[in-house]
Design a protein around this motif. Structure first.
Motif, PDB file in Angstrom:
ATOM      1  N   ALA A 150       0.662  -0.901  -0.074  1.00  0.00           N
ATOM      2  CA  ALA A 150      -0.269  -0.108  -0.219  1.00  0.00           C
ATOM      3  C   ALA A 150       0.900   0.876  -0.177  1.00  0.00           C
ATOM      4  CB  ALA A 150      -0.780   0.020   1.217  1.00  0.00           C
ATOM      5  N   GLN A 151       0.854   1.780  -1.243  1.00  0.00           N
ATOM      6  CA  GLN A 151      -0.098   1.477  -2.638  1.00  0.00           C
ATOM      7  C   GLN A 151       1.373   2.266  -3.196  1.00  0.00           C
ATOM      8  OE1 GLN A 151      -3.766   3.512  -2.430  1.00  0.00           O
ATOM      9  NE2 GLN A 151      -4.521   2.926  -0.337  1.00  0.00           N
ATOM     10  N   ILE A 152       0.411   1.947  -4.914  1.00  0.00           N
ATOM     11  CA  ILE A 152       1.146   2.195  -5.822  1.00  0.00           C
ATOM     12  C   ILE A 152       1.737   2.973  -6.427  1.00  0.00           C
ATOM     13  CG2 ILE A 152      -0.270   2.045  -7.643  1.00  0.00           C
ATOM     14  CD1 ILE A 152       1.432  -0.309  -9.463  1.00  0.00           C
ATOM     15  N   VAL A 153       1.514   4.335  -6.262  1.00  0.00           N
ATOM     16  CA  VAL A 153       1.556   6.303  -6.432  1.00  0.00           C
ATOM     17  C   VAL A 153       1.111   6.821  -5.424  1.00  0.00           C
ATOM     18  CG1 VAL A 153       1.274   7.610  -8.284  1.00  0.00           C
ATOM     19  CG2 VAL A 153       1.433   4.998  -8.899  1.00  0.00           C
ATOM     20  N   ASN A 154       1.972   7.660  -5.381  1.00  0.00           N
ATOM     21  CA  ASN A 154       1.644   8.994  -4.058  1.00  0.00           C
ATOM     22  C   ASN A 154       1.388   9.147  -3.177  1.00  0.00           C
ATOM     23  OD1 ASN A 154       3.589  10.800  -6.538  1.00  0.00           O
ATOM     24  ND2 ASN A 154       1.231  11.081  -6.875  1.00  0.00           N
ATOM     25  N   VAL A 155       0.927   7.886  -2.439  1.00  0.00           N
ATOM     26  CA  VAL A 155       0.069   7.562  -1.736  1.00  0.00           C
ATOM     27  C   VAL A 155       0.704   6.436  -0.905  1.00  0.00           C
ATOM     28  CG1 VAL A 155      -2.311   6.395  -0.387  1.00  0.00           C
ATOM     29  CG2 VAL A 155      -1.907   7.578  -1.904  1.00  0.00           C
ATOM     30  N   LEU A 156       1.326   6.731   0.460  1.00  0.00           N
ATOM     31  CA  LEU A 156       2.159   5.952   1.938  1.00  0.00           C
ATOM     32  C   LEU A 156       3.153   4.829   1.260  1.00  0.00           C
ATOM     33  CD1 LEU A 156      -0.895   3.671   3.318  1.00  0.00           C
ATOM     34  CD2 LEU A 156       0.203   5.462   4.400  1.00  0.00           C
ATOM     35  N   GLN A 157       3.750   3.934   0.842  1.00  0.00           N
ATOM     36  CA  GLN A 157       4.488   3.351   1.307  1.00  0.00           C
ATOM     37  C   GLN A 157       4.840   3.278  -0.747  1.00  0.00           C
ATOM     38  OE1 GLN A 157       6.770   0.330   3.216  1.00  0.00           O
ATOM     39  NE2 GLN A 157       8.252   0.334   1.996  1.00  0.00           N
ATOM     40  N   ALA A 158       4.717   3.954  -1.282  1.00  0.00           N
ATOM     41  CA  ALA A 158       4.720   3.930  -2.824  1.00  0.00           C
ATOM     42  C   ALA A 158       6.049   3.619  -3.457  1.00  0.00           C
ATOM     43  CB  ALA A 158       3.744   5.637  -3.765  1.00  0.00           C
ATOM     44  N   VAL A 159       5.701   2.778  -4.543  1.00  0.00           N
ATOM     45  CA  VAL A 159       6.664   2.693  -5.142  1.00  0.00           C
ATOM     46  C   VAL A 159       7.067   3.671  -6.429  1.00  0.00           C
ATOM     47  CG1 VAL A 159       6.590   0.177  -5.334  1.00  0.00           C
ATOM     48  CG2 VAL A 159       5.773   1.427  -6.512  1.00  0.00           C
ATOM     49  N   ILE A 160       6.447   4.581  -6.484  1.00  0.00           N
ATOM     50  CA  ILE A 160       6.052   5.999  -7.745  1.00  0.00           C
ATOM     51  C   ILE A 160       6.160   7.172  -7.023  1.00  0.00           C
ATOM     52  CG2 ILE A 160       5.534   6.944  -9.771  1.00  0.00           C
ATOM     53  CD1 ILE A 160       5.801   3.977 -10.887  1.00  0.00           C
ATOM     54  N   LEU A 161       6.467   8.475  -6.966  1.00  0.00           N
ATOM     55  CA  LEU A 161       6.034   9.926  -6.848  1.00  0.00           C
ATOM     56  C   LEU A 161       5.857  10.838  -8.115  1.00  0.00           C
ATOM     57  CD1 LEU A 161       7.726   9.951  -3.873  1.00  0.00           C
ATOM     58  CD2 LEU A 161       5.635   8.789  -3.550  1.00  0.00           C
ATOM     59  N   THR A 162       4.778  10.843  -8.645  1.00  0.00           N
ATOM     60  CA  THR A 162       4.394  11.977  -9.371  1.00  0.00           C
ATOM     61  C   THR A 162       4.054  14.004  -8.966  1.00  0.00           C
ATOM     62  OG1 THR A 162       2.570  11.937  -8.836  1.00  0.00           O
ATOM     63  CG2 THR A 162       3.814  10.406 -10.902  1.00  0.00           C
ATOM     64  N   ASN A 163       5.304  14.338  -9.530  1.00  0.00           N
ATOM     65  CA  ASN A 163       5.035  15.913  -9.692  1.00  0.00           C
ATOM     66  C   ASN A 163       4.638  16.809 -10.608  1.00  0.00           C
ATOM     67  OD1 ASN A 163       4.630  18.513  -8.501  1.00  0.00           O
ATOM     68  ND2 ASN A 163       6.628  18.213  -7.718  1.00  0.00           N
ATOM     69  N   GLU A 164       3.462  16.870 -11.024  1.00  0.00           N
ATOM     70  CA  GLU A 164       3.572  16.971 -12.632  1.00  0.00           C
ATOM     71  C   GLU A 164       3.564  16.575 -13.958  1.00  0.00           C
ATOM     72  OE1 GLU A 164       4.703  21.814 -12.444  1.00  0.00           O
ATOM     73  OE2 GLU A 164       2.827  22.004 -11.272  1.00  0.00           O
ATOM     74  N   GLU A 165       4.490  16.900 -14.334  1.00  0.00           N
ATOM     75  CA  GLU A 165       5.409  15.573 -14.981  1.00  0.00           C
ATOM     76  C   GLU A 165       6.181  15.109 -15.203  1.00  0.00           C
ATOM     77  OE1 GLU A 165       7.945  18.932 -15.571  1.00  0.00           O
ATOM     78  OE2 GLU A 165       6.100  18.877 -15.145  1.00  0.00           O
ATOM     79  N   LYS A 166       6.235  15.264 -13.844  1.00  0.00           N
ATOM     80  CA  LYS A 166       7.731  14.206 -13.083  1.00  0.00           C
ATOM     81  C   LYS A 166       7.602  13.459 -12.623  1.00  0.00           C
ATOM     82  CE  LYS A 166      10.816  18.727 -12.149  1.00  0.00           C
ATOM     83  NZ  LYS A 166      11.938  19.474 -11.117  1.00  0.00           N
ATOM     84  N   LEU A 167       7.858  12.103 -12.421  1.00  0.00           N
ATOM     85  CA  LEU A 167       8.498  10.946 -12.076  1.00  0.00           C
ATOM     86  C   LEU A 167       9.530  10.944 -11.182  1.00  0.00           C
ATOM     87  CD1 LEU A 167       6.247   8.205 -12.985  1.00  0.00           C
ATOM     88  CD2 LEU A 167       9.143   7.996 -12.730  1.00  0.00           C
ATOM     89  N   ILE A 168       9.421   9.813  -9.795  1.00  0.00           N
ATOM     90  CA  ILE A 168      10.392   9.557  -9.335  1.00  0.00           C
ATOM     91  C   ILE A 168      10.410   7.360  -9.083  1.00  0.00           C
ATOM     92  CG2 ILE A 168      11.921  11.410  -8.932  1.00  0.00           C
ATOM     93  CD1 ILE A 168      10.513  11.353  -5.907  1.00  0.00           C
ATOM     94  N   LEU A 169      11.627   7.442  -9.309  1.00  0.00           N
ATOM     95  CA  LEU A 169      11.659   5.622  -8.658  1.00  0.00           C
ATOM     96  C   LEU A 169      11.392   6.278  -7.083  1.00  0.00           C
ATOM     97  CD1 LEU A 169      12.247   3.712 -11.879  1.00  0.00           C
ATOM     98  CD2 LEU A 169       9.627   4.731 -11.300  1.00  0.00           C
ATOM     99  N   THR A 170      10.752   5.122  -6.695  1.00  0.00           N
ATOM    100  CA  THR A 170      11.420   5.237  -4.571  1.00  0.00           C
ATOM    101  C   THR A 170      12.510   3.988  -4.406  1.00  0.00           C
ATOM    102  OG1 THR A 170       9.742   4.402  -3.652  1.00  0.00           O
ATOM    103  CG2 THR A 170       9.508   6.556  -4.164  1.00  0.00           C
ATOM    104  N   PRO A 171      12.696   4.137  -3.284  1.00  0.00           N
ATOM    105  CA  PRO A 171      14.049   2.811  -2.639  1.00  0.00           C
ATOM    106  C   PRO A 171      13.194   1.249  -2.694  1.00  0.00           C
ATOM    107  CG  PRO A 171      14.571   4.687  -1.904  1.00  0.00           C
ATOM    108  CD  PRO A 171      13.113   5.363  -2.051  1.00  0.00           C
ATOM    109  N   THR A 172      11.399   1.973  -2.378  1.00  0.00           N
ATOM    110  CA  THR A 172      10.964   0.575  -2.371  1.00  0.00           C
ATOM    111  C   THR A 172      10.803  -0.197  -3.234  1.00  0.00           C
ATOM    112  OG1 THR A 172       9.568   1.301   0.122  1.00  0.00           O
ATOM    113  CG2 THR A 172       8.624  -0.389  -1.756  1.00  0.00           C
ATOM    114  N   TYR A 173      10.702   1.028  -4.696  1.00  0.00           N
ATOM    115  CA  TYR A 173      10.919   0.414  -5.664  1.00  0.00           C
ATOM    116  C   TYR A 173      12.025  -0.270  -5.949  1.00  0.00           C
ATOM    117  CZ  TYR A 173      10.231   0.475 -11.662  1.00  0.00           C
ATOM    118  OH  TYR A 173      10.562   0.115 -12.292  1.00  0.00           O
ATOM    119  N   HIS A 174      13.074  -0.024  -5.958  1.00  0.00           N
ATOM    120  CA  HIS A 174      14.125  -0.824  -6.482  1.00  0.00           C
ATOM    121  C   HIS A 174      14.220  -1.424  -5.801  1.00  0.00           C
ATOM    122  CE1 HIS A 174      15.230   2.345  -8.867  1.00  0.00           C
ATOM    123  NE2 HIS A 174      15.613   3.321  -7.763  1.00  0.00           N
TER     124      HIS A 174
END
Length: 513
Positions: free
Chosen positions: A365-389
């Motif tokens: 929980a959960q996949i994007v922008n919420v709690l332990q997300a693997v992906i975060l976005t800000n407008e056109e930008k996107l980052i992969l989190t340590p959890t994603y890796h």
């Protein structure tokens, strides 16, 4: 002068070696029995904050490159992650969601007030077709959570018919009218969510009877294996809830029972997502490692009523949950993702792997922008989190055979308390390659792992590591790759015996071919 420098370096190496603690991992390479179900690496997308809208879905008129309104960069990242299963639309939201509001002409869909998460008004532009098409694009099985709390039996039965019936029924006809000729054949269905809480504050006996009614009418037409129905399970250590469900629900009506558990130190004061310090880190890891006791005790209850193992344990909500000031500007339950979250992910996935005989699915929980997300976005930008890796490093375990192991580890000590410093899991894939995932949660000290792999002819070892300079480090939109996996060479040995040095707060995956 040069001799003095060399003497100093030698002294430093001796000090580092003295700090390193010993652990022993013995992998039984010839005794694998259970397969690590790929769905253990599942994810969860709820209509919450910026997970769906302004996260996954930006609309097809957005300047951000998209396919039918879904961001292309998110599609690419999830394909790379090998997401096996995705749960939707909740969460608490599921028991206020009426699926027919999200089909047909988007201009004619009614809006809904998201009463659980911020009171936002949603226009239902992202609905059943959008979600199931997304799952197809990323190669994931869909897991639909049905509305039991505020819905009706017919509503859920109609949803099953809408997505699964091949044609000739009222609901399949409506699906075809809405542009989808072939059924999606959705297998995984949640019969309500958190029925002990936001799903209706029900007693377990009441919900067990309600579940029996709903699951009876969830008829399947196309899947020869039948639907896979998942009962809303326990909140953490509520073992009585599992006891009642396993006792009162006939086995032909249930395939899985859920469990929800977050790595929370105090529900009244969860602590910050950033700048948390070692005390809060230690407490968070204590909460994360409690998962071992939780699943062991819930499985023991399941074994009592189901010794044949026909019902699976599904941990369909887990992860870190903190208090975040960024939620005020970046969306409800938005939080940054640090090396602490990488430790939660690595240690928890090792637990799930090692219980692969009963745990057949888990959903971060959960996949994007919420709690332990693997992906975060800000407008056109996107980052992969340590959890994603971490989850990408670990995807080598998907559908591989679990290799039993014996682990002896030193402790991570803080203010008189102790936690096991090292966790591990291992598997063998179809090619015969062996993968060992190792986590050192100690915030200050390295761990030396004596790794024994008797019984294998594999000789070539390689490795990958996720680590950083500071425990509170994270990727942000100005430095997206501050934390990313690197080649790991901190091992030596041969003939099945290796010495591996794990830096503080690090995750390592070794491959032996």
């Amino acid at each position: 002068m040069r001799r003095g420098i060399l003497s100093t370096l030698a002294l430093v190496l001796l000090v580092v070696q003295a700090w390193a603690q010993d652990a022993t991992v013995t992998v039984k390479t010839t005794e694998g029995e259970h397969v690590i179900n790929r769905n253990i690496y599942g994810h969860f997308a709820e209509h919450l904050g910026r997970c769906i809208y302004d996260g996954i879905y930006v609309g097809d008129d957005s300047t951000i490159p998209n396919t039918d309104g879904v961001r292309n960069d998110i599609i690419d990242a999830l394909v790379e992650l090998k997401v096996p299963v995705l749960r939707w639309p909740g969460g608490c939201f599921a028991d206020t969601y009426h699926w027919m509001d999200g089909i047909g002409d988007p201009a004619k869909r009614p809006s809904i007030v998201n009463q659980w998460w911020g009171g936002s008004v949603e226009d239902n532009s992202f609905g059943t077709h959008d979600f199931l098409n997304l799952c197809e694009r990323i190669g994931a099985e869909p897991y639909l959570a049905g509305n039991v709390g505020s819905g009706q039996v017919k509503e859920l039965a109609d949803w099953v018919q809408y997505v699964n019936h091949p044609g000739g029924s009222p609901m399949s006809g409506l699906r075809i009218e809405n542009g989808q000729k072939e059924p999606w054949n959705v297998k995984y269905w949640g019969v309500g969510n958190e029925m002990w809480g936001c799903g209706g504050n029900m007693a377990p006996e009441f919900y067990a009877n309600l579940y029996r009614q709903y699951s009876t009418f969830m008829t399947d037409w196309t899947n020869s294996d039948g639907l896979y129905r998942i009962a809303s399970g326990a909140n953490g250590a509520d073992y009585q809830w599992t006891e009642v469900l396993m006792r009162d629900i006939p086995k032909p009506l249930i395939e899985g029972v859920a469990l929800h558990s977050y790595s929370v130190i105090d529900w009244g004061k969860k602590g910050p997502a950033k700048n948390f310090g070692e005390e809060l880190y230690f407490k968070t890891m204590k909460a994360a490692l409690f998962m071992e006791e939780l699943v062991t005790k819930h499985i023991a209850i399941m074994d009592k009523y189901d010794p044949e193992g026909r019902v699976d344990l599904i941990v369909d909500e887990w992860g870190g949950w903190y208090d975040s000031k960024e939620s005020e500007t970046m969306g409800v339950l938005y939080q940054q993702n640090t090396m602490r979250d990488a430790m939660i992910a690595g240690a928890t996935l090792n637990i799930f792997n090692n219980h692969a005989d009963r745990i057949k699915m888990a959903n971060l929980a959960q996949i994007v922008n919420v709690l332990q997300a693997v992906i975060l976005t800000n407008e056109e930008k996107l980052i992969l989190t340590p959890t994603y890796h971490v989850m990408k490093m670990y995807n080598v375990h998907q559908d591989a055979v679990l290799l039993p192991l014996e682990l002896e580890t030193s402790d991570y000590e803080f203010q008189g308390e102790k936690l096991p410093a090292v966790s591990a899991s291992a598997s063998k894939d179809e090619s015969g390659a062996i993968h060992i995932s190792l986590v050192n949660i100690d915030a200050k000290e390295s761990q030396t792992v004596i790794l024994n792999l008797d019984g294998t002819d594999n000789k070539k070892m390689t490795g990958e590591i996720l680590a950083s300079d500071k425990l509170e480090d994270y990727n942000d939109f100005d430095e997206a790759d501050k934390i990313s996996p690197k080649k790991f060479s901190g091992f030596k040995g041969k003939n099945g015996e290796y010495k591996v040095t794990l830096p503080p707060f690090s995750v390592v995956v070794l491959e032996l071919k």
